[in-house]
Scaffold this active site. Structure first.
Site, PDB file in Angstrom:
ATOM      1  N   GLY A 139      10.256 110.821  15.039  1.00 51.49           N
ATOM      2  CA  GLY A 139      11.201 109.747  15.335  1.00 51.49           C
ATOM      3  C   GLY A 139      10.599 108.450  15.825  1.00 51.49           C
ATOM      4  O   GLY A 139      11.218 107.736  16.619  1.00 51.49           O
ATOM      5  N   ASN A 199      10.170 105.677  14.074  1.00 51.16           N
ATOM      6  CA  ASN A 199      11.026 104.579  13.602  1.00 51.16           C
ATOM      7  C   ASN A 199      12.312 104.515  14.413  1.00 51.16           C
ATOM      8  O   ASN A 199      12.823 103.428  14.705  1.00 51.16           O
ATOM      9  CB  ASN A 199      11.332 104.743  12.114  1.00 51.16           C
ATOM     10  N   LEU A 255      20.351 113.833   0.105  1.00 52.24           N
ATOM     11  CA  LEU A 255      21.797 113.688   0.343  1.00 52.24           C
ATOM     12  C   LEU A 255      22.546 113.735  -0.993  1.00 52.24           C
ATOM     13  O   LEU A 255      22.055 113.237  -2.014  1.00 52.24           O
ATOM     14  CB  LEU A 255      22.057 112.363   1.058  1.00 52.24           C
ATOM     15  N   ASP A 295      14.916 107.591  -3.335  1.00 47.72           N
ATOM     16  CA  ASP A 295      13.999 106.466  -3.161  1.00 47.72           C
ATOM     17  C   ASP A 295      14.266 105.319  -4.144  1.00 47.72           C
ATOM     18  O   ASP A 295      13.348 104.626  -4.583  1.00 47.72           O
ATOM     19  CB  ASP A 295      12.530 106.936  -3.238  1.00 47.72           C
ATOM     20  N   HIS A 303      10.996 103.974   3.522  1.00 48.64           N
ATOM     21  CA  HIS A 303      10.107 104.794   2.704  1.00 48.64           C
ATOM     22  C   HIS A 303       8.684 104.257   2.857  1.00 48.64           C
ATOM     23  O   HIS A 303       8.472 103.039   2.790  1.00 48.64           O
ATOM     24  CB  HIS A 303      10.547 104.738   1.236  1.00 48.64           C
TER      25      HIS A 303
HETATM   26  C1  GAR Z   1       7.965 107.535   8.180  1.00 44.94           C
HETATM   27  O1  GAR Z   1       6.680 107.157   7.754  1.00 44.94           O
HETATM   28  C2  GAR Z   1       8.982 107.284   7.085  1.00 44.94           C
HETATM   29  O2  GAR Z   1       8.695 106.148   6.322  1.00 44.94           O
HETATM   30  C3  GAR Z   1       8.843 108.537   6.267  1.00 44.94           C
HETATM   31  O3  GAR Z   1       8.713 109.565   7.209  1.00 44.94           O
HETATM   32  C4  GAR Z   1       8.055 109.055   8.362  1.00 44.94           C
HETATM   33  C5  GAR Z   1       8.881 109.414   9.569  1.00 44.94           C
HETATM   34  O4  GAR Z   1       8.193 109.064  10.742  1.00 44.94           O
HETATM   35  N1  GAR Z   1       9.983 108.728   5.421  1.00 44.94           N
HETATM   36  C6  GAR Z   1       9.902 109.284   4.220  1.00 44.94           C
HETATM   37  O5  GAR Z   1       8.880 109.732   3.745  1.00 44.94           O
HETATM   38  C7  GAR Z   1      11.227 109.370   3.465  1.00 44.94           C
HETATM   39  N2  GAR Z   1      11.004 109.500   2.074  1.00 44.94           N
HETATM   40  P1  GAR Z   1       8.995 108.904  12.096  1.00 44.94           P
HETATM   41  O6  GAR Z   1       9.775 110.206  12.305  1.00 44.94           O
HETATM   42  O7  GAR Z   1       7.906 108.747  13.116  1.00 44.94           O
HETATM   43  O8  GAR Z   1       9.866 107.705  11.977  1.00 44.94           O
END
Ligand code: GAR
Length: 221
Positions: free
Chosen positions: A14, A16, A95, A147, A111
């Protein structure tokens, strides 16, 4: 303008989500984080949200017979919390068109690649294997195809000779934490216009900051 009630959906650490929560602390930010929801009850990100006084919920996908049953439980919670916008932040469930259709124009994803390049998983390893010199991240509106969907913001980073998957991922993640709060600010602030796949910001300052490519190693200028 009234702050838009926003949910963040996570599956893991988490980071982001933390970046969004931190930006949304400002009273002038057009979104408030009203719920952090995870499909994994043990997601580390849930603890941070709780400590910060944000409502949290876990809807464990493993106990549902199918995707729609799982999503209907999430939908109930989202309605209970009067959610208006959703940010997917490392939410690792596909989803259904039903859920995506319901939230059309109000569902964002980040992404770790410059879409439409490198949809799917292992984006950093694939970028290194291909020898690309520029990589990055994308915030987009979610559509049923994985995506894909109108692009709201992107940030590019250089790929360095010394890069490993980890160092490249870290450089991209730093940019993710900048463009996701900036993108939600424009969406919740109703500053965008979408025509087909194009998103118009009406704000020249917006792309210039997140899109700046940091200078490469050894680059003096
Ligand atoms: C992030 O790098 C996000 O861009 C990626 O997962 C990670 C989550 O990190 N998302 C994807 O790959 C979706 N296709 P976080 O939990 O530290 O935010």
């Amino acid at each position: 303008m009234r702050r838009k009630r926003t949910a963040i959906l996570i599956s893991g650490r988490g980071s982001n989500m933390r970046a969004l929560v931190q930006r949304a602390r400002s009273p002038s930010y057009p979104a408030e984080i009203a719920l952090v929801l995870s499909n994994r009850p043990d997601a580390p990100g849930l603890a941070f949200a709780k400590e910060n006084g944000i409502a949290t919920a876990a809807v464990d996908h493993k106990i549902y017979a199918g995707r729609e049953e799982f999503e209907r439980s999430m939908q109930l919670l989202l309605e209970l919390h009067r959610i208006e916008y959703i940010c997917l932040a490392g939410f690792l469930r596909i989803l259904t068109p039903w859920f995506v259709g319901h939230w059309r124009g109000r569902l964002l994803n980040i992404h770790p690649a410059l879409l439409p390049a490198y949809r799917g998983l292992d984006t950093h390893a694939r970028a290194l294997a291909d020898g690309v010199k520029i990589h990055g991240c994308t915030v987009h509106f979610v559509v049923p195809a994985m995506d894909e969907g109108p692009i709201i913001a992107q940030a590019a980073v250089p790929v360095l000779d010394s890069d490993t998957t980890e160092t490249l991922a870290a450089r991209v993640l730093e940019q993710e934490h900048i463009i996701y709060p900036a993108a939600l600010e424009r969406v919740a602030g109703e500053k965008l216009r979408v025509e087909g796949n194009r998103v118009f910001c009406g704000d020249d300052a917006f792309p210039s900051a997140p899109l700046r490519v940091p200078s490469a190693e050894g680059d003096s200028g």
